[in-house]
Design a protein around this motif. Sequence first.
Motif, PDB file in Angstrom:
ATOM      1  N   LYS A   1      48.202  13.838  34.626  1.00  0.00           N
ATOM      2  CA  LYS A   1      46.914  14.017  33.930  1.00  0.00           C
ATOM      3  C   LYS A   1      47.056  14.923  32.713  1.00  0.00           C
ATOM      4  CE  LYS A   1      43.686  13.200  37.715  1.00  0.00           C
ATOM      5  NZ  LYS A   1      42.697  13.820  38.602  1.00  0.00           N
TER       6      LYS A   1
ATOM      7  N   GLU B   1      45.407   8.955  32.724  1.00  0.00           N
ATOM      8  CA  GLU B   1      46.082   9.850  31.782  1.00  0.00           C
ATOM      9  C   GLU B   1      45.952   9.426  30.329  1.00  0.00           C
ATOM     10  OE1 GLU B   1      49.548   7.132  33.214  1.00  0.00           O
ATOM     11  OE2 GLU B   1      47.644   7.815  33.998  1.00  0.00           O
TER      12      GLU B   1
ATOM     13  N   THR C   1      45.839  13.310  25.354  1.00  0.00           N
ATOM     14  CA  THR C   1      47.040  13.087  26.144  1.00  0.00           C
ATOM     15  C   THR C   1      47.948  12.064  25.463  1.00  0.00           C
ATOM     16  OG1 THR C   1      45.811  13.594  28.155  1.00  0.00           O
ATOM     17  CG2 THR C   1      47.895  12.467  28.438  1.00  0.00           C
TER      18      THR C   1
END
Length: 183
Positions: free
Chosen positions: A47, A126, A131
Amino acid sequence: MILLFGPTGAGKSMQGQMLAVRQGWKWLSTGQMLRDSNDAEVIEVLKSGELVSDELTYDVFDKAIQDARTKQYPRVIVDGFPRTKAQAEWLADYMEQHKETIDLVVVLEVPESEIMNRLEKRARMEDTPETIARRMTIYRQKMYPVLSTFAEEGMKIVHLDGTGSAGEVHDRLFTAVEASGLA
């Protein structure tokens, strides 16, 4: 063994699975194996966009390779490993110890704008914009030393255009595999 490289969203998993089905080979994705993990630490790392520890990755990789060999797959396609120079060196030692060879390294090249478009549609836990940006930075920083390690070892490295339809990319991949005498 064939190694597939490219940034997140480049299509490694799709292409690896298509090639495995076409040839009766085993597709292994360390990313998928880690995402399937019930380990809270692994899930938290995923994550965050950071990379899972080398030790855990090696363990997952070894178990998957041993399972593929037990099931007697003629060739293994590895997606998403190694991701660092240290992992590349570990893999070279691992391959030597197990009398295996890396027959081909394929790098799927996809522009960052295309990657962002693809990942917006994928919707994994994710895949937040932050990210994704972090993983793209990590990829660029870590992959060039990995590819340099492979080049120094004399491995065949092919860079393929990863844009277009899945079928178009697969045709390019299969042509490269055939040209290497692996199909």
